[in-house]
Design a protein around this motif. Structure first.
Motif, PDB file in Angstrom:
ATOM      1  N   PHE A   1       0.854  -1.189   0.000  1.00 17.58           N
ATOM      2  CA  PHE A   1       0.000   0.000   0.000  1.00 17.58           C
ATOM      3  C   PHE A   1       0.893   1.242   0.000  1.00 17.58           C
ATOM      4  CE2 PHE A   1      -2.981  -3.094   1.423  1.00 17.58           C
ATOM      5  CZ  PHE A   1      -4.268  -2.570   1.307  1.00 17.58           C
ATOM      6  N   ASP A   2       0.532   2.226  -0.778  1.00 18.84           N
ATOM      7  CA  ASP A   2       1.116   3.568  -0.643  1.00 18.84           C
ATOM      8  C   ASP A   2       0.281   4.540  -1.454  1.00 18.84           C
ATOM      9  OD1 ASP A   2       2.935   5.912  -0.508  1.00 18.84           O
ATOM     10  OD2 ASP A   2       4.315   4.426   0.323  1.00 18.84           O
ATOM     11  N   GLN A   3      -0.116   5.648  -0.806  1.00 17.89           N
ATOM     12  CA  GLN A   3      -0.952   6.626  -1.485  1.00 17.89           C
ATOM     13  C   GLN A   3      -0.131   7.637  -2.276  1.00 17.89           C
ATOM     14  OE1 GLN A   3      -3.003   8.691   1.680  1.00 17.89           O
ATOM     15  NE2 GLN A   3      -1.125   8.949   2.842  1.00 17.89           N
ATOM     16  N   ASP A   4       1.202   7.598  -2.108  1.00 15.73           N
ATOM     17  CA  ASP A   4       2.086   8.599  -2.698  1.00 15.73           C
ATOM     18  C   ASP A   4       2.404   8.268  -4.156  1.00 15.73           C
ATOM     19  OD1 ASP A   4       4.830   9.817  -3.335  1.00 15.73           O
ATOM     20  OD2 ASP A   4       4.306  10.821  -1.471  1.00 15.73           O
ATOM     21  N   GLU A   5       2.239   9.268  -5.018  1.00 15.81           N
ATOM     22  CA  GLU A   5       2.472   9.066  -6.456  1.00 15.81           C
ATOM     23  C   GLU A   5       3.931   8.689  -6.751  1.00 15.81           C
ATOM     24  OE1 GLU A   5       2.048  11.585 -10.637  1.00 15.81           O
ATOM     25  OE2 GLU A   5       1.371  12.479  -8.752  1.00 15.81           O
ATOM     26  N   ASP A   6       4.874   9.300  -6.020  1.00 15.25           N
ATOM     27  CA  ASP A   6       6.293   8.989  -6.232  1.00 15.25           C
ATOM     28  C   ASP A   6       6.586   7.533  -5.866  1.00 15.25           C
ATOM     29  OD1 ASP A   6       7.154  11.528  -7.148  1.00 15.25           O
ATOM     30  OD2 ASP A   6       7.064  12.292  -5.103  1.00 15.25           O
ATOM     31  N   ALA A   7       5.964   7.043  -4.805  1.00 12.74           N
ATOM     32  CA  ALA A   7       6.150   5.643  -4.415  1.00 12.74           C
ATOM     33  C   ALA A   7       5.601   4.712  -5.499  1.00 12.74           C
ATOM     34  CB  ALA A   7       5.451   5.369  -3.086  1.00 12.74           C
ATOM     35  N   TYR A   8       4.461   5.080  -6.068  1.00 14.60           N
ATOM     36  CA  TYR A   8       3.858   4.251  -7.125  1.00 14.60           C
ATOM     37  C   TYR A   8       4.782   4.161  -8.340  1.00 14.60           C
ATOM     38  CZ  TYR A   8       0.564   2.520 -10.589  1.00 14.60           C
ATOM     39  OH  TYR A   8      -0.036   1.772 -11.575  1.00 14.60           O
ATOM     40  N   ARG A   9       5.419   5.270  -8.679  1.00 14.78           N
ATOM     41  CA  ARG A   9       6.352   5.261  -9.816  1.00 14.78           C
ATOM     42  C   ARG A   9       7.561   4.366  -9.546  1.00 14.78           C
ATOM     43  NH1 ARG A   9       5.160  10.991 -10.646  1.00 14.78           N
ATOM     44  NH2 ARG A   9       7.012  11.582  -9.450  1.00 14.78           N
ATOM     45  N   ASN A  10       7.823   4.124  -8.286  1.00 13.66           N
ATOM     46  CA  ASN A  10       8.988   3.336  -7.875  1.00 13.66           C
ATOM     47  C   ASN A  10       8.635   1.868  -7.627  1.00 13.66           C
ATOM     48  OD1 ASN A  10      11.781   3.415  -7.161  1.00 13.66           O
ATOM     49  ND2 ASN A  10      11.232   3.266  -5.014  1.00 13.66           N
TER      50      ASN A  10
END
Length: 302
Positions: free
Chosen positions: A54-63
């Motif tokens: 889980f992660d709501q952060d867009e930068d985390a999703y890109r990673n």
């Protein structure tokens, strides 16, 4: 963005050791961030193993990690049970949550988390959310701001700080970190860096409803874990640690008095794996100063 530069995972060896990962198990990393903990969990999983992150952060999703064993849920972990049901991930062997703000978020000026840079007073973990730190500072009442700085930041002169903000905000813009620091500079108490860190912590907790989200995560973890499944939480300040400690020990968020004359003992949901919180060793403290306030608590579902 290179994963290694995004965020150095804290207490990595201690987390892996206490999770007791089974190669064919189902695990949940509720705070993916830079993926450091997730990659370590994956390295212990076999072909049948599975990891939901889980992660709501867009930068985390890109990673995110390109691995068929990984399911990425771009949502706040407060929706843990709902999305675990959706992805057929109930009956988990372990849940991990590292509640620290990632180094990348702190070091990116425009996110507004750090006192070291000038940037917008934002502080949203999820840029799809509406409320920003600027909104809090420009619209909250004096009483509300006082409570916020007192409860979430333990700011020594929280009443004076709230009064100063409300008095001066009519004539002074409060859009950037620089403008805010300039406004409150005359009333800063003690070490300026520590004072500002406490003020920013309070704002960040409010903007992201961090304590409310943590309570939701802890409450739902009992439905998501299977018996014998382990809950591992890394906290970075006393407000979080108190909630985790009380929940793991008593199944509630309040401190429960041990009453020797009471015949009612509420059923305990968890058994403590760590009687005291696990903290960083000397080597990690030297290599990663941000680990100094990290506390890991682990409990096993009965």
């Amino acid at each position: 963005m290179e994963a290694g530069f995004y965020h150095q995972p804290v207490l990595l060896q201690e987390v892996i050791e206490h999770m007791q990962i089974r190669p064919d198990g189902l695990y949940i990393d509720a705070t993916f961030g830079g993926g450091g903990h997730s990659r370590a969990i994956l390295s212990h999983l076999g072909p049948q193993g599975r990891l939901v992150v889980f992660d709501q952060d867009e930068d985390a999703y890109r990673n995110r990690i390109p691995d068929e064993r990984v399911t990425f849920v771009r949502e706040n972990f407060r929706h843990l049970e709902r999305f675990c049901k959706l992805h057929k991930a109930l009956g988990a062997d372990g849940i991990l949550a590292d509640l620290g703000v990632s180094s990348y978020q702190f070091d990116t000026a425009e996110r507004g988390f750090s006192t070291r840079f000038d940037g917008a007073l934002d502080m949203r973990m999820d840029n799809r959310a509406k409320l920003t730190a600027a909104d809090v500072l420009t619209t909250y009442s004096e009483h509300h701001l006082h409570q916020l700085f007192q409860d979430y930041g333990e700011v020594t002169n929280s009443r004076t700080l709230a009064k100063t903000i409300v008095t001066l905000r009519k004539a002074h813009p409060l859009r950037t970190i620089g403008e805010f620091k300039s406004l409150i500079q005359p009333i800063v108490k003690g070490n300026p860096a520590k004072y500002l860190a406490q003020v920013f912590q309070a704002l960040r907790i409010e903007v992201n409803d961090e304590l409310g989200a943590l309570k939701d995560l802890l409450t739902q973890s009992t439905a998501v874990l299977k018996p014998g499944g382990r809950l591992s939480i890394i906290t970075f300040h006393s407000l979080e640690d108190r909630l985790v400690k009380n929940f793991m020990k008593n199944g509630s968020f309040e401190t429960v008095d041990e009453n020797p004359y009471s015949f009612e003992t509420p059923p305990k949901v968890f058994s403590l794996v760590t009687k005291k919180p696990v903290t960083a060793g000397a080597t990690e403290l030297k290599e990663n100063p941000r680990s100094r306030s990290a506390k890991l608590r682990v409990a096993e579902k009965r």
